[in-house]
Design an enzyme around this catalytic site. Structure first.
Site, PDB file in Angstrom:
ATOM      1  N   VAL A  83       0.812  -1.181   0.005  1.00  0.00           N
ATOM      2  CA  VAL A  83      -0.020   0.020  -0.100  1.00  0.00           C
ATOM      3  C   VAL A  83       0.850   1.389  -0.207  1.00  0.00           C
ATOM      4  O   VAL A  83       1.642   1.515   0.920  1.00  0.00           O
ATOM      5  CB  VAL A  83      -0.959   0.120   1.363  1.00  0.00           C
ATOM      6  CG1 VAL A  83      -1.862   1.416   1.524  1.00  0.00           C
ATOM      7  CG2 VAL A  83      -1.881  -1.224   1.219  1.00  0.00           C
ATOM      8  N   ASP A  84       1.022   1.918  -1.086  1.00  0.00           N
ATOM      9  CA  ASP A  84       1.858   3.127  -1.024  1.00  0.00           C
ATOM     10  C   ASP A  84       1.186   4.548  -0.618  1.00  0.00           C
ATOM     11  O   ASP A  84       0.178   4.295   0.057  1.00  0.00           O
ATOM     12  CB  ASP A  84       2.139   3.614  -2.586  1.00  0.00           C
ATOM     13  CG  ASP A  84       0.929   4.035  -3.442  1.00  0.00           C
ATOM     14  OD1 ASP A  84       0.333   4.273  -2.879  1.00  0.00           O
ATOM     15  OD2 ASP A  84       1.128   3.883  -4.667  1.00  0.00           O
ATOM     16  N   SER A  85       1.913   5.211  -0.462  1.00  0.00           N
ATOM     17  CA  SER A  85       1.581   6.544   0.308  1.00  0.00           C
ATOM     18  C   SER A  85       0.231   7.095   0.038  1.00  0.00           C
ATOM     19  O   SER A  85      -0.608   7.611   0.810  1.00  0.00           O
ATOM     20  CB  SER A  85       2.642   7.615   0.492  1.00  0.00           C
ATOM     21  OG  SER A  85       2.978   8.110  -0.934  1.00  0.00           O
ATOM     22  N   SER A 119      -2.259   5.724  -1.739  1.00  0.00           N
ATOM     23  CA  SER A 119      -3.394   4.708  -1.247  1.00  0.00           C
ATOM     24  C   SER A 119      -3.413   4.594   0.385  1.00  0.00           C
ATOM     25  O   SER A 119      -4.658   4.406   0.566  1.00  0.00           O
ATOM     26  CB  SER A 119      -2.930   3.305  -1.870  1.00  0.00           C
ATOM     27  OG  SER A 119      -2.887   3.128  -3.242  1.00  0.00           O
ATOM     28  N   MET A 120      -2.505   4.755   1.048  1.00  0.00           N
ATOM     29  CA  MET A 120      -2.941   4.832   2.533  1.00  0.00           C
ATOM     30  C   MET A 120      -3.681   5.909   3.050  1.00  0.00           C
ATOM     31  O   MET A 120      -4.508   5.737   3.818  1.00  0.00           O
ATOM     32  CB  MET A 120      -1.279   5.033   3.175  1.00  0.00           C
ATOM     33  CG  MET A 120      -1.352   4.766   4.754  1.00  0.00           C
ATOM     34  SD  MET A 120      -1.807   2.917   5.075  1.00  0.00           S
ATOM     35  CE  MET A 120      -2.424   3.315   6.856  1.00  0.00           C
TER      36      MET A 120
END
Lengths: 82, 414
Positions: A39-41, A43-44
């Site tokens: 989960v990239d930044s 998507s977080m």
């Protein structure tokens, strides 16, 4: 309103599956959002906003960086909802 | 110094006629229209209810999670690039010698408008963090560059409806100037939405032949009344000739030259004198080492607007003189609609394939040729092109007075 850890985990699984395409079955309390679940930044941010909507809690930006694992997020949300 | 030669070694597309190059070309040669009645609640809010949506929705060929963080135009770019890269044989090359030039006329306009709706109705907190990367016009090029790890440069020229052709010209120069050996080049557009359509309709640029969608895009016909908005895109793999030969690549054709000019006349109307178009043709021919005698085929910009088609036709006659008699002219927007920033790219693919297959695509819906169009239009049925070394041009023009002409040579095995 209090929330059970199981209910929060179930909800988070649905959110992460929707946002990142990770099968709900592979999402566990010990999994790290970045390293294990990819989960990239950006998507977080989506996960956090969806969790706030779903559980009726506020997750401040300065707390988001502390939520490394799924378990961290479950604990934070359960405590915030008490 | 001799220029480094640039050849086409891969093609990819997703268009109103098909989800890939093969199906698009088959429908194009068969003279099929991609124009249909649009679906959606918003359609009744604007005066035009027809358009040319892509034939295969991205969700049918892409991962769901991937689609939700990509604007529709970015989805088109990735779909077409994956096909083109596969077609080129996925060459293993130094990434510092790999470039990407993908244009768009408007960028992620659907993302922008949808995000604004979210902002107004639900508030800033719910505006997706993917909004900016999705709406930026360089998003399609950036996403393709990321997927392939391209490091020679990722670029996005913007010149309205000439953007896709300008991208191919930019890629040509990247290889000629030794910045890269392989460049994915093309254009995409995803703007079938109430706002851009309302804007084009207010300009009186769109056909209002709502009752006969398949007849609405009719370049050169006396009863044409405007263009039909299409969506999709096309990507070409451009490669330095020796590089392509060394790895035994399949070669479709050679991108031999380009001509770029601007009208300096009006923001939207074509210069009736057509001098900018004429000069672009002359420059493209000289750049390619060709003369008007060498050109057997031309894919016209011809969008089906009353003024534009005639202005271009007159400019062609002016540029070619008597030599126009041996140029078969195809107006493929009669079938695809007008893909704006994607148009120049898919039409470059059509020119490459016309030379490769020796077949000029038809121009459909020409029931009565406008007498002001003094061109040999390939009307309604595809027409064979001659054997041996031949060459063709691709015209693309854009609001703002941008003129881009690409010159393409057939590849004869050397």
């Amino acid at each position: 309103m209090s929330l059970s850890p199981d209910a929060v985990l179930a909800g988070l699984k649905e959110i992460v599956e929707e946002v990142a395409g990770i099968p709900a079955a592979s999402i566990e309390l010990g999994k790290n959002f970045t390293d294990d679940l990819d989960v990239d930044s950006l998507s977080m941010v989506e996960v956090v906003v969806a969790a706030e909507e779903r559980f009726g809690v506020k997750i401040p930006d300065d707390k988001v960086t502390e939520l490394a694992t799924v378990g961290d997020a479950v604990n934070f949300i359960v405590n915030a909802a008490k | 110094m001799n220029k480094r030669r640039v050849v086409v070694t891969g093609l990819g597309a997703t268009t109103p006629l098909g989800g890939d190059v093969e199906s698009t070309w088959a429908a194009l040669i068969a003279g099929k229209s991609g124009v249909r009645t649009l679906q959606g609640e918003w359609v009744s809010s604007i005066p035009v209810s027809i358009g040319a949506p892509i034939a295969v929705e991205p969700i049918e060929v892409m991962d769901r999670v991937e689609t939700r963080r990509l604007d529709r135009s970015e989805q088109f770019a990735l779909i077409a690039s994956r096909e083109a890269w596969q077609d080129a044989g996925k060459p293993e090359i130094d990434k510092e010698r790999l470039g990407v030039v993908i244009a768009s006329g408007i960028g992620g306009v659907i993302t922008l408008l949808d995000a604004y709706d979210v902002l107004k109705t639900k508030g800033a907190r719910l505006v997706s963090p993917h909004t900016v990367p999705m709406l930026m016009p360089n998003g399609p090029a950036a996403n393709v560059g990321l997927e392939l790890g391209a490091k020679a440069g990722v670029h996005t020229p913007v010149s309205a409806c000439a953007s896709g052709a300008e991208a191919i010209g930019y890629a040509l120069e990247m290889i000629r100037n030794n910045r890269a050996d392989v460049v994915l080049a093309g254009g995409v557009e995803a703007a079938i939405h109430a706002l851009p359509m309302a804007g084009f309709a207010s300009m009186k640029a769109l056909s209002t032949r709502n009752d006969e969608p398949e007849k609405a895009s009719r370049p050169y016909d006396i009863n044409r009344d405007g263009f039909v908005l299409g969506e999709g895109g096309g990507i070409l793999v451009l490669e330095e000739y020796e590089h392509a030969i060394a790895r035994g690549a399949k070669i479709y054709a050679e991108i031999a030259g380009q001509g770029l000019t601007s009208d300096g006349y009006h923001i939207a109307a074509p210069d009736p004198e057509g001098s900018g178009v004429k000069r672009a043709i002359e420059i493209a021919l000289a750049d390619a080492g060709l003369t008007t005698k060498d050109i057997v085929h031309l894919n016209a910009h011809a969008t089906s607007t009353p003024a534009g088609d005639v202005a271009e036709a007159s400019a062609l006659v002016g540029a070619f003189g008597d030599e126009i008699s041996h140029v078969t002219v195809s107006a493929t927007k009669s079938m695809t609609g007008h893909l704006l920033g994607g148009a120049g790219a898919i039409e470059a693919i059509f020119v490459v394939l016309a030379l490769h297959h020796r077949l000029a695509p038809p121009t459909i819906n020409v029931d009565e040729l406008d007498p002001a169009v003094k061109l040999d239009v390939v009307m309604n049925v595809a027409r064979p092109l001659p054997a041996g070394p031949i060459a063709a041009l691709n015209d693309s023009f854009g609001f703002g007075g941008h003129n881009v002409v690409l010159a393409v040579k057939s590849y004869e095995g050397k």
